[in-house]
Design an enzyme around this catalytic site. Sequence first.
Site, PDB file in Angstrom:
ATOM      1  CE  LYS A  52      -2.654   2.961  -8.515  1.00  0.00           C
ATOM      2  NZ  LYS A  52      -3.336   1.785  -7.967  1.00  0.00           N
ATOM      3  CD  GLN A  96      -3.477  -1.649  -9.354  1.00  0.00           C
ATOM      4  OE1 GLN A  96      -2.946  -0.865  -8.563  1.00  0.00           O
ATOM      5  NE2 GLN A  96      -4.529  -1.317 -10.077  1.00  0.00           N
ATOM      6  CG  ASP A 119      -5.133   1.062  -2.573  1.00  0.00           C
ATOM      7  OD1 ASP A 119      -5.271   2.080  -3.257  1.00  0.00           O
ATOM      8  OD2 ASP A 119      -4.666  -0.009  -3.004  1.00  0.00           O
TER       9      ASP A 119
END
Length: 290
Positions: A52, A96, A119
């Site tokens: 990412k 995460q 997200d």
Amino acid sequence: MILIDGNRVAKEIKEEIALATNEIISNGGRAPHLAAILVGHDGGSESYVNFKMKDCAEVGFESSLIRFEDDVTEDELFATIDKLNNDVNVDGFIVQLPLPKHIDENKVLEAINPKKDVDGFHPVNVGKMMTGLPSFVSATPLGITILLKRYNIETSGKHCVVLGRSNIVGRPMSVLMSQKEMNSTVTVVHSQTKNIKEICASADILISAMGKPGLVTADMVKDGAVVIDVGTTRVKSDKTKSGFKLAGDVDFENVAEKCSFITPVPGGVGPMTRLALLLNTLEAAKTSNT
Ligand code: GUN
């Protein structure tokens, strides 16, 4: 059979994102900035987050990685989230997953400002997505809808079977496919579903997000079906330098020949998931720049 090339589509759209970034900067704005919080040293999570960060550099975004050890407290995480929520130089950030067991994942996700929740995991974004309002949509389902559109795959009136009901993939995927833009008739299959084989064999579009290598066999796939494989299980391999390889849910060798379209693993959905996070971050930056 057409092999859906996620790498190619992601590369094309990344070039568009890089152009949009240049435009923001030449208009006096600053580069979009994505931050990531990573807890612990899980090999999979480390490599996902590294990718990412690398993706951000490739399109001219700024990125920051904030790391904690496994014994981080909830309070320490909340303090960092609070800081990122209030940092005008950060457009979006992610935590995460998975997190260690002593951390309440839902509480952590709810602490993120929905406007920075690139997200799309915050209940506000999930609720907006469900009702068709503009929102950040979870990266994998968003990436898959982009792939289907770029390949001009007909979804309207088709029977779409989604295997898996996770909050990250299966559930939002099923909602997006049933909405007006995609217009599919959707069945969600999960671990307690009876007649899984029969249901799958009736699918025009089969999207598997169970994380079980080899789950989808040829007898579960109708001739001419579109098969989208979200599985990315890390399995041991003596053929790679790292000693691991990614395995999809689909028995590709035997299923591919029956399909009209199919995604490979790797190189299908994975690159599109990473791309979708960049798209969400660009969107967050546009909103915070105005
Ligand atoms: N873990 C597995 N997939 C994801 C993702 O898309 N976002 C975050 N934050 N964690 C994940």
